[in-house]
Design a protein around this motif. Structure first.
Motif, short mmCIF file in Angstrom:
data_model
loop_
_atom_site.label_atom_id
_atom_site.label_comp_id
_atom_site.label_asym_id
_atom_site.label_seq_id
_atom_site.Cartn_x
_atom_site.Cartn_y
_atom_site.Cartn_z
N UNK A 221 49.62 66.15 8.23
CA UNK A 221 49.17 64.94 7.52
C UNK A 221 49.50 63.79 8.29
N UNK A 222 48.64 62.67 8.41
CA UNK A 222 48.92 61.26 8.80
C UNK A 222 48.42 60.42 8.12
N UNK A 223 49.26 59.51 7.70
CA UNK A 223 48.80 58.43 6.76
C UNK A 223 47.73 57.26 7.42
N UNK A 232 36.12 59.37 4.18
CA UNK A 232 37.23 60.02 4.64
C UNK A 232 38.47 59.80 3.47
N UNK A 233 39.43 60.80 3.87
CA UNK A 233 40.56 60.84 3.09
C UNK A 233 41.62 59.79 3.60
N UNK A 234 42.58 59.56 2.72
CA UNK A 234 43.60 58.25 3.08
C UNK A 234 44.39 58.80 4.04
N UNK A 235 44.26 60.04 4.55
CA UNK A 235 45.18 60.75 5.65
C UNK A 235 44.32 61.51 6.26
N UNK A 236 44.80 61.92 7.56
CA UNK A 236 43.88 62.94 8.30
C UNK A 236 44.93 64.02 8.89
N UNK A 237 44.42 65.03 9.17
CA UNK A 237 45.28 66.19 9.77
C UNK A 237 45.20 66.39 11.15
N UNK A 257 53.37 59.93 9.48
CA UNK A 257 53.24 61.36 9.07
C UNK A 257 54.30 61.56 7.52
N UNK A 258 55.61 60.83 7.64
CA UNK A 258 56.46 60.61 6.56
C UNK A 258 55.74 60.26 5.28
N UNK A 267 49.00 68.19 3.03
CA UNK A 267 49.76 69.40 3.21
C UNK A 267 51.28 68.99 3.49
N UNK A 268 51.98 69.79 2.76
CA UNK A 268 53.47 69.55 2.51
C UNK A 268 54.40 69.99 3.91
#
Length: 370
Positions: A221-223, A232-237, A257-258, A267-268
């Motif tokens: 996951x990336x912010x 879209x989600x506030x992050x993407x994979x 990413x953090x 995703x953790x």
């Protein structure tokens, strides 16, 4: 000895595993730093004359005044019809083909005169970017002309991007095929530009910890840092490394990413993920791999984001004269193919029409100031 390829096979069976990389974009910093003639070029008198005339036409078309703070993009829509750029276009086409697309992955072009007005410099930089490819919006405000300057912000704010601070950026890629910078003013100290080959980093990981190299071929996951396209989600994979149609590409920003871990549905990161990211960072920071250059006022730097990662050291400003660089994101027509997953960030993977940050209803704009 660390785990081997067999140890990570269960999680990478469906991943297209890249081979060890070869070619001119696999390089080590000290070697490239000693070969300036392969990446440092000087603007000729003919190129500058063409650029000056064209830039002034853009400024005039923009009616720049105390009440106007943006440049018109109208004339950039058809370069060949609106400008005589024979020498400039020939040099740019050569640099894109031989340095950005199939060479080291970057070049520096020196010689924008310091005595040019701010508006002329901005217009000239936009013009060079447009000669390379299509200009892309860099933020939710639609800026195609970005300003890299300390705005007194802090990257611990999840809606702040690091270029708006005076902090070190750490090695990363931008969300475009090519990123270009024009140095207007330097800092009192620091603020230097560092580059590293992502293919070289991959080779080093593959040689020492193949299990961790393969871990970076899996999505993380990336912010989006508050710049969220509609629906879209506030992050993407997306994975860090991609092997697609014979090209190894990387997309990376460790802070993002953090910070994506703040979202409960993201995703953790596992212990192995963190170990892989830490190794990636340590290799980027290794002086055997990277090198640092000092951009002077009037220097232009263009980098292929898929082949290189770039960094900016922390800096301290002069009290009344802040460090200031202009930035463009560009989508060249001859860029490499990208895998479908890049559409998560690039909106499209169509060559020449991808990358950037797009928010519905926001039109492109070229502000003269941050």
């Amino acid at each position: 000895m660390g785990p081997t390829l067999a140890d990570s096979k269960a999680t990478t069976d469906l991943v297209n595993i890249p081979p060890r990389q070869t070619g001119p974009n696999v390089w080590y910093g000290p070697q490239v730093a000693s070969q300036e003639s392969t990446w440092l070029f000087i603007l000729t008198a003919q190129e500058l004359a063409e650029l000056e005339v064209a830039a002034d036409r853009i400024v005039e078309d923009s009616a720049v005044s105390s009440s106007s703070s943006t440049l018109s993009l109208r004339l950039l829509s058809s370069l060949d019809n609106n400008f005589n750029l024979k020498n400039l276009r020939a040099r740019i086409d050569s640099l894109v083909a031989n340095n950005l697309n199939s060479g080291l992955g970057f070049f520096v072009w020196r010689g924008i005169p310091n005595e040019w007005s701010h508006a002329r410099k901005c217009a000239a930089f936009l013009l060079i970017g447009k000669c390379i490819g299509n200009l892309r919006q860099q933020n939710g405000k639609g800026h195609v002309l970005g300003h890299v300057k300390d705005l007194g912000l802090d990257s611990s704010d999840p809606n702040v991007r690091v270029y708006q601070t005076r902090e070190r950026q750490t090695f990363h890629t931008d969300s475009s095929d090519v990123v270009g910078l024009l140095c207007l003013r330097t800092a009192a100290s620091g603020g230097h530009s560092s580059l590293v080959s992502s293919a070289t980093v991959f080779n080093e990981m593959l040689a020492t910890r193949p299990d961790l190299a393969h871990r970076l071929l899996l999505p993380m996951a990336k912010d989006r840092r508050g710049e969220i396209p509609s629906g879209c989600l506030p992050y993407f994979n997306i994975p860090v490394f991609h092997w697609y149609e014979g090209h190894l590409s990387a997309i990376y920003q460790r802070q993002y990413i953090d910070s994506a871990q703040r979202f409960p549905t993201a995703k953790r990161l596992t212990k192995e993920d963190v170990e892989a990211l830490d190794l990636f960072d340590s290799l980027c920071d290794d002086e055997r791999l990277n090198f640092t250059m000092v951009l002077a006022p009037g220097d232009l730097q263009f980098c292929n984001n898929h082949a290189l990662l770039h960094d900016r050291t922390a800096f301290v400003d002069h009290p009344d004269d802040k460090r200031h660089l202009l930035r463009v994101w560009v989508a060249p027509e001859g860029a490499r193919p990208l895998p479908p997953v890049y559409a998560e960030r690039y909106s499209s993977i169509k060559v020449g029409d991808r990358g950037g940050v797009y928010v519905p209803g926001v039109e492109p704009v070229a502000p003269l100031h941050p």
